[in-house]
Design an enzyme around this catalytic site. Structure first.
Site, PDB file in Angstrom:
ATOM      1  N   PHE A  11      43.494  46.712  37.763  1.00  0.00           N
ATOM      2  CA  PHE A  11      42.245  47.380  37.472  1.00  0.00           C
ATOM      3  C   PHE A  11      42.236  48.689  37.607  1.00  0.00           C
ATOM      4  CE2 PHE A  11      38.837  47.875  40.770  1.00  0.00           C
ATOM      5  CZ  PHE A  11      37.612  48.426  39.894  1.00  0.00           C
ATOM      6  N   GLY A  36      48.069  42.004  37.519  1.00  0.00           N
ATOM      7  CA  GLY A  36      47.558  42.811  36.283  1.00  0.00           C
ATOM      8  C   GLY A  36      47.418  42.102  34.827  1.00  0.00           C
ATOM      9  N   ILE A  58      58.756  46.758  40.655  1.00  0.00           N
ATOM     10  CA  ILE A  58      59.252  47.963  41.623  1.00  0.00           C
ATOM     11  C   ILE A  58      60.208  47.549  42.548  1.00  0.00           C
ATOM     12  CG2 ILE A  58      57.158  49.140  41.327  1.00  0.00           C
ATOM     13  CD1 ILE A  58      56.190  48.294  44.286  1.00  0.00           C
ATOM     14  N   TYR A 146      48.284  43.458  55.361  1.00  0.00           N
ATOM     15  CA  TYR A 146      48.216  44.641  54.246  1.00  0.00           C
ATOM     16  C   TYR A 146      48.000  45.850  54.560  1.00  0.00           C
ATOM     17  CZ  TYR A 146      45.566  46.939  50.365  1.00  0.00           C
ATOM     18  OH  TYR A 146      45.011  47.506  49.299  1.00  0.00           O
ATOM     19  N   VAL A 190      31.837  43.191  44.485  1.00  0.00           N
ATOM     20  CA  VAL A 190      30.921  43.422  43.442  1.00  0.00           C
ATOM     21  C   VAL A 190      31.146  42.628  42.475  1.00  0.00           C
ATOM     22  CG1 VAL A 190      30.083  45.288  42.103  1.00  0.00           C
ATOM     23  CG2 VAL A 190      30.470  45.688  44.262  1.00  0.00           C
TER      24      VAL A 190
HETATM   25  N1  LIG Z   1      40.533  47.716  44.700  1.00  0.00           N
HETATM   26  C1  LIG Z   1      40.214  48.572  45.762  1.00  0.00           C
HETATM   27  O1  LIG Z   1      39.265  48.580  46.325  1.00  0.00           O
HETATM   28  C2  LIG Z   1      41.333  49.448  46.521  1.00  0.00           C
HETATM   29  C3  LIG Z   1      40.972  50.475  47.353  1.00  0.00           C
HETATM   30  C4  LIG Z   1      41.848  51.254  47.738  1.00  0.00           C
HETATM   31  C5  LIG Z   1      43.008  51.059  47.350  1.00  0.00           C
HETATM   32  N2  LIG Z   1      43.548  50.221  46.240  1.00  0.00           N
HETATM   33  C6  LIG Z   1      45.061  50.298  46.118  1.00  0.00           C
HETATM   34  O2  LIG Z   1      44.914  50.537  44.604  1.00  0.00           O
HETATM   35  C7  LIG Z   1      46.074  50.038  43.853  1.00  0.00           C
HETATM   36  C8  LIG Z   1      45.443  49.458  42.944  1.00  0.00           C
HETATM   37  O3  LIG Z   1      44.952  48.198  43.271  1.00  0.00           O
HETATM   38  P1  LIG Z   1      43.911  47.336  42.368  1.00  0.00           P
HETATM   39  O4  LIG Z   1      42.474  47.099  42.978  1.00  0.00           O
HETATM   40  O5  LIG Z   1      43.697  47.991  40.860  1.00  0.00           O
HETATM   41  O6  LIG Z   1      44.575  46.130  42.191  1.00  0.00           O
HETATM   42  P2  LIG Z   1      45.496  45.443  41.039  1.00  0.00           P
HETATM   43  O7  LIG Z   1      45.999  44.112  41.612  1.00  0.00           O
HETATM   44  O8  LIG Z   1      44.641  45.154  39.921  1.00  0.00           O
HETATM   45  O9  LIG Z   1      46.508  46.494  40.770  1.00  0.00           O
HETATM   46  C9  LIG Z   1      47.713  46.313  41.385  1.00  0.00           C
HETATM   47  C10 LIG Z   1      49.016  46.003  40.146  1.00  0.00           C
HETATM   48  O10 LIG Z   1      50.221  46.232  40.765  1.00  0.00           O
HETATM   49  C11 LIG Z   1      50.821  45.413  40.103  1.00  0.00           C
HETATM   50  N3  LIG Z   1      52.094  44.940  40.929  1.00  0.00           N
HETATM   51  C12 LIG Z   1      51.940  44.166  42.260  1.00  0.00           C
HETATM   52  N4  LIG Z   1      53.100  44.026  42.741  1.00  0.00           N
HETATM   53  C13 LIG Z   1      54.066  44.836  41.544  1.00  0.00           C
HETATM   54  C14 LIG Z   1      55.309  44.735  41.813  1.00  0.00           C
HETATM   55  N5  LIG Z   1      55.914  44.179  42.699  1.00  0.00           N
HETATM   56  N6  LIG Z   1      55.841  45.564  40.822  1.00  0.00           N
HETATM   57  C15 LIG Z   1      55.373  46.083  39.770  1.00  0.00           C
HETATM   58  N7  LIG Z   1      53.969  45.800  39.645  1.00  0.00           N
HETATM   59  C16 LIG Z   1      53.163  45.325  40.588  1.00  0.00           C
HETATM   60  C17 LIG Z   1      49.896  44.044  39.759  1.00  0.00           C
HETATM   61  O11 LIG Z   1      50.431  43.021  38.725  1.00  0.00           O
HETATM   62  C18 LIG Z   1      48.709  44.761  39.337  1.00  0.00           C
HETATM   63  O12 LIG Z   1      48.512  44.997  37.962  1.00  0.00           O
HETATM   64  C19 LIG Z   1      46.732  49.031  45.021  1.00  0.00           C
HETATM   65  O13 LIG Z   1      47.737  50.016  45.545  1.00  0.00           O
HETATM   66  C20 LIG Z   1      45.807  48.997  45.992  1.00  0.00           C
HETATM   67  O14 LIG Z   1      46.317  48.723  47.433  1.00  0.00           O
HETATM   68  C21 LIG Z   1      42.735  49.445  45.936  1.00  0.00           C
END
Ligand SMILES: NC(=O)c1ccc[n+]([C@@H]2O[C@H](COP(=O)([O-])OP(=O)(O)OC[C@H]3O[C@@H](n4cnc5c(N)ncnc54)[C@H](O)[C@@H]3O)[C@@H](O)[C@H]2O)c1
Length: 312
Positions: A11, A36, A58, A146, A190
């Site tokens: 996202f 994703g 990763i 987490y 949301v």
């Molecule tokens: N959504 C929020 O409100 C929010 C707020 C603060 C921080 N974050 C952080 O932002 C980042 C992105 O979050 P998001 O909301 O877009 O979530 P998301 O799950 O859409 O994005 C995370 C992505 O990482 C990929 N992923 C997970 N494990 C993996 C691995 N081992 N190797 C490669 N890819 C991997 C997933 O497939 C996904 O596409 C995360 O680090 C999250 O902790 C999110």
């Protein structure tokens, strides 16, 4: 610049990739698609700046070794397990991805002298106690695995700044929402509420709904993350970003659906890990990066609803 975005098919990652391409950077994406979707970045594949999508993990050090041959200038490390509830039910997966996975990415950054922007979260903070909001000096509290995994990873990232002089920054965006966020059970509050509104369904709130969230529109979040990679003023720092306004989950539900009869309260699954008040103070981001949010909650909700309408 050559730039790697881990989690770039997720996202927020999708919006970070978009902004980097708009800025003229050469972008590689690494994502294991565990949460994703490749379709999130399909529209960028023909962009001249878009170099490669690597479907990989990763935690795969051999694949990372090959990928880092591309001589990146910055690594935006967003790839992670992101769900608080899942981390309580299955801490191993979150620890392996968020802490160990970050360690492997960091090792590559050290080897190739690549700046790292580490995506942490506001969920590492203890509850906010006043209206000045949470600054980076606010106490942290690992209320869930987490949060614990992210704090551990943050510390490793900062240790590489001190021990190896690696350019590194920890960013802690507050709860982020907007187009491309999932709206099923695993999605953000949301997106879930708007989907339920549009489908005429009941909105369920876990617990009393008095917990507050500072909701950041995703393009504001992506601009903040990208800018942190461009500026050396933030190296060695932790930096917050949020709207500077918090709303209770009850009020958010009312704002979205209007009709209170469509809101129901259900028992919280893991009340022990709830953070009662999250309100961001972003003055450090303003001071170091000149960053401020541009999209109000009302506008962001409208933009999100427009997008959800197009795919329901
Ligand atoms: N959504 C929020 O409100 C929010 C707020 C603060 C921080 N974050 C952080 O932002 C980042 C992105 O979050 P998001 O909301 O877009 O979530 P998301 O799950 O859409 O994005 C995370 C992505 O990482 C990929 N992923 C997970 N494990 C993996 C691995 N081992 N190797 C490669 N890819 C991997 C997933 O497939 C996904 O596409 C995360 O680090 C999250 O902790 C999110």
């Amino acid at each position: 610049m050559n730039v790697l975005v881990t989690g770039g098919a997720g996202f927020i990652g999708r919006w970070v990739v978009k902004r980097l391409l708009d800025d003229g950077q050469y972008v590689w994406v690494l994502d294991d698609l565990s949460n994703g979707e490749e379709s999130n970045i399909a529209e960028f594949k023909t962009h001249p700046g878009f170099q490669q999508f690597v479907h990989g993990d990763i935690k795969d050090e051999i694949a990372l070794n090959q990928l880092f041959e591309h001589k990146f200038d910055v690594c935006y490390h967003l790839g992670a397990s992101i769900n608080v509830q899942d981390s309580i039910d299955d801490p191993r997966t979150t620890f392996n991805n968020d802490t160990l996975g970050t360690f492997y990415v960091l090792e590559q950054c050290r080897k190739h002298k690549v700046k790292i922007v580490f995506m942490s979260t506001c969920m590492v903070y203890d509850r906010c106690l006043d209206e000045t909001g949470i600054t980076e000096a606010h106490p942290i509290k690992p209320a869930s695995p987490y949060a614990g995994a992210k704090i551990a990873a943050e510390n490793m990232v900062l240790s590489y700044f001190y021990a190896y002089d690696l350019p590194a920054v920890v960013v802690r965006p507050f709860n982020t929402y907007g187009p491309f966020q999932k709206f099923g059970g695993e999605g953000g509050v949301v997106a879930i509420f708007i989907k339920k509104k549009l489908k005429g369904e009941t909105l369920y709130i876990y617990g009393e709904g008095t917990q507050t969230r500072d909701l950041l529109y995703v393009d504001d979040c992506a601009r903040f993350v990208v800018e942190a990679g461009y500026s050396n003023k933030v190296d060695g720092h932790i930096v917050n970003a949020g709207l500077g306004y918090d709303i209770s989950v009850n009020d958010l539900a009312k704002l979205i659906v209007g009709d209170e009869s469509r809101i129901e309260h259900v028992e919280h699954i893991h009340p022990q890990s709830e953070i009662q008040k999250l309100l961001c103070n972003s003055s450090k981001a303003k001071q170091l990066l000149g960053w401020e949010p541009k999209i109000s909650l009302d506008s962001g909700l409208k933009l999100t609803e427009e997008w959800i309408k197009t795919i329901l």
